[in-house]
Design an enzyme around this catalytic site. Structure first.
Site, short mmCIF file in Angstrom:
data_model
loop_
_atom_site.label_atom_id
_atom_site.label_comp_id
_atom_site.label_asym_id
_atom_site.label_seq_id
_atom_site.Cartn_x
_atom_site.Cartn_y
_atom_site.Cartn_z
N ASN A 249 -7.86 -3.18 14.11
CA ASN A 249 -9.23 -3.44 13.64
C ASN A 249 -9.29 -4.64 12.70
O ASN A 249 -10.31 -4.88 12.06
CB ASN A 249 -9.81 -2.19 12.97
CG ASN A 249 -9.05 -1.78 11.71
OD1 ASN A 249 -8.11 -2.45 11.31
ND2 ASN A 249 -9.48 -0.69 11.08
N ASP B 61 0.83 -1.21 0.00
CA ASP B 61 0.00 0.00 0.00
C ASP B 61 0.86 1.26 0.00
O ASP B 61 2.07 1.20 0.25
CB ASP B 61 -0.97 0.00 1.20
CG ASP B 61 -0.34 -0.55 2.47
OD1 ASP B 61 0.89 -0.54 2.59
OD2 ASP B 61 -1.10 -0.99 3.36
C1 F6R Z 1 1.36 -1.66 6.13
C2 F6R Z 1 0.04 -2.24 6.20
C3 F6R Z 1 -0.76 -2.29 7.47
C4 F6R Z 1 0.06 -2.62 8.71
C5 F6R Z 1 -0.82 -2.61 9.95
C6 F6R Z 1 -0.02 -2.88 11.22
O1 F6R Z 1 1.89 -1.79 4.82
O2 F6R Z 1 -0.42 -2.68 5.21
O3 F6R Z 1 -1.76 -3.27 7.32
O4 F6R Z 1 0.67 -3.86 8.55
O5 F6R Z 1 -1.45 -1.38 10.07
O6 F6R Z 1 0.88 -1.83 11.43
P1 F6R Z 1 1.99 -1.92 12.56
O7 F6R Z 1 2.90 -3.03 12.16
O8 F6R Z 1 2.68 -0.58 12.53
O9 F6R Z 1 1.29 -2.21 13.84
#
Ligand code: F6R
Length: 241
Positions: free
Chosen positions: A136, A67
């Site tokens: 979430n 993303d």
């Molecule tokens: C990032 C992504 C998100 C993160 C998720 C967890 O490319 O696609 O889905 O993996 O928001 O983020 P963290 O690892 O910072 O808790």
């Protein structure tokens, strides 16, 4: 779906790092799907340390990131381009022409989605996709919704995601939209590894692993994938049945 519980983030990093390194050693020109956020950072550190020891080369590997924010210049300090270059790509021998991102500033998001799908296909499909998980239950930026998505699309970020990620932006306003690979594009990866650490992820992990498969918890779809492993620490595993 396999769930592996580890004591530390470093042990998770080594386990996931080894999977990526083995895959690239076996198929040097394969495509790997990368995630941003805090969860995969120790894994990227492990990969860099193995690269520095001369144990692996990434010169033919292709990369596809999950993303990218919309309405943010790619060279902004908070873009996912910048994140990946700082945490991994600039520290290994991956070639610039093999690095792929969704364009969060595309003029035509449908055309951008089609371009990305075609590029993934041309690269032979994603062999290993690394994922984190939102509190979430989101994967990529597939937020809880009424339906599972398919190819990449422009998403309106939820308040929960904005609350989780605003800390990275400090005083700067956080983007409200992102371009993300869809659930279908993620599910077409040959192998999926999901990393989650800390108590804040426990509810999402329990819903994804033990709950019903529902777009209200996007990660729950992974129950239907033939080769997915969750790498979690004890805190993230604490609500699992
Ligand atoms: C990032 C992504 C998100 C993160 C998720 C967890 O490319 O696609 O889905 O993996 O928001 O983020 P963290 O690892 O910072 O808790």
């Amino acid at each position: 779906m396999k769930v592996m519980v580890y004591k530390t983030a470093e042990e998770i990093a080594e386990a996931v790092g080894r999977i990526i390194i083995k895959r690239v050693a076996d198929e040097p020109s394969c495509a790997i799907g990368f995630a941003t956020g805090a969860s995969p950072v120790p894994t990227y550190e492990y990969i860099v340390s193995e690269f520095n020891k001369g144990n692996i080369s990434f010169k033919d590997m292709k990369t596809f990131n999950l993303d990218e924010y919309c309405d943010l210049p790619v060279d902004d300090k908070n873009s996912y381009h910048t994140f990946m270059h700082e945490n991994l790509f600039d520290k290994i021998d991956v070639q610039a022409e093999n690095i792929n991102f969704l364009d969060g500033n595309a003029e035509d998001y449908d055309a951008e989605s089609a371009r990305y799908a075609e590029a993934i296909k041309a690269a032979g499909g994603i062999k290993v996709q690394i994922l984190g998980i939102g509190t979430n239950g989101h994967i990529g930026f597939n937020e809880p919704a009424d339906e599972f998505t398919d190819e990449a699309f422009k998403v309106t970020l939820t308040q929960s995601t904005i609350d989780s990620n605003q800390k990275y932006f400090g005083e700067q306003a956080m983007p409200r939209y992102a371009m993300t690979m869809g659930i279908g594009s993620i599910m077409r990866s040959e192998e999926i590894v999901l990393i989650a650490t800390g108590e804040a992820k426990a509810k999402a992990i329990a819903a994804a692993v033990n709950g019903e498969v529902t777009p209200q918890c996007p990660a729950s779809i992974l129950q239907n994938h033939p080769n997915v492993t969750f790498f979690v620490d004890e805190a993230a595993a604490s609500l699992l049945k």
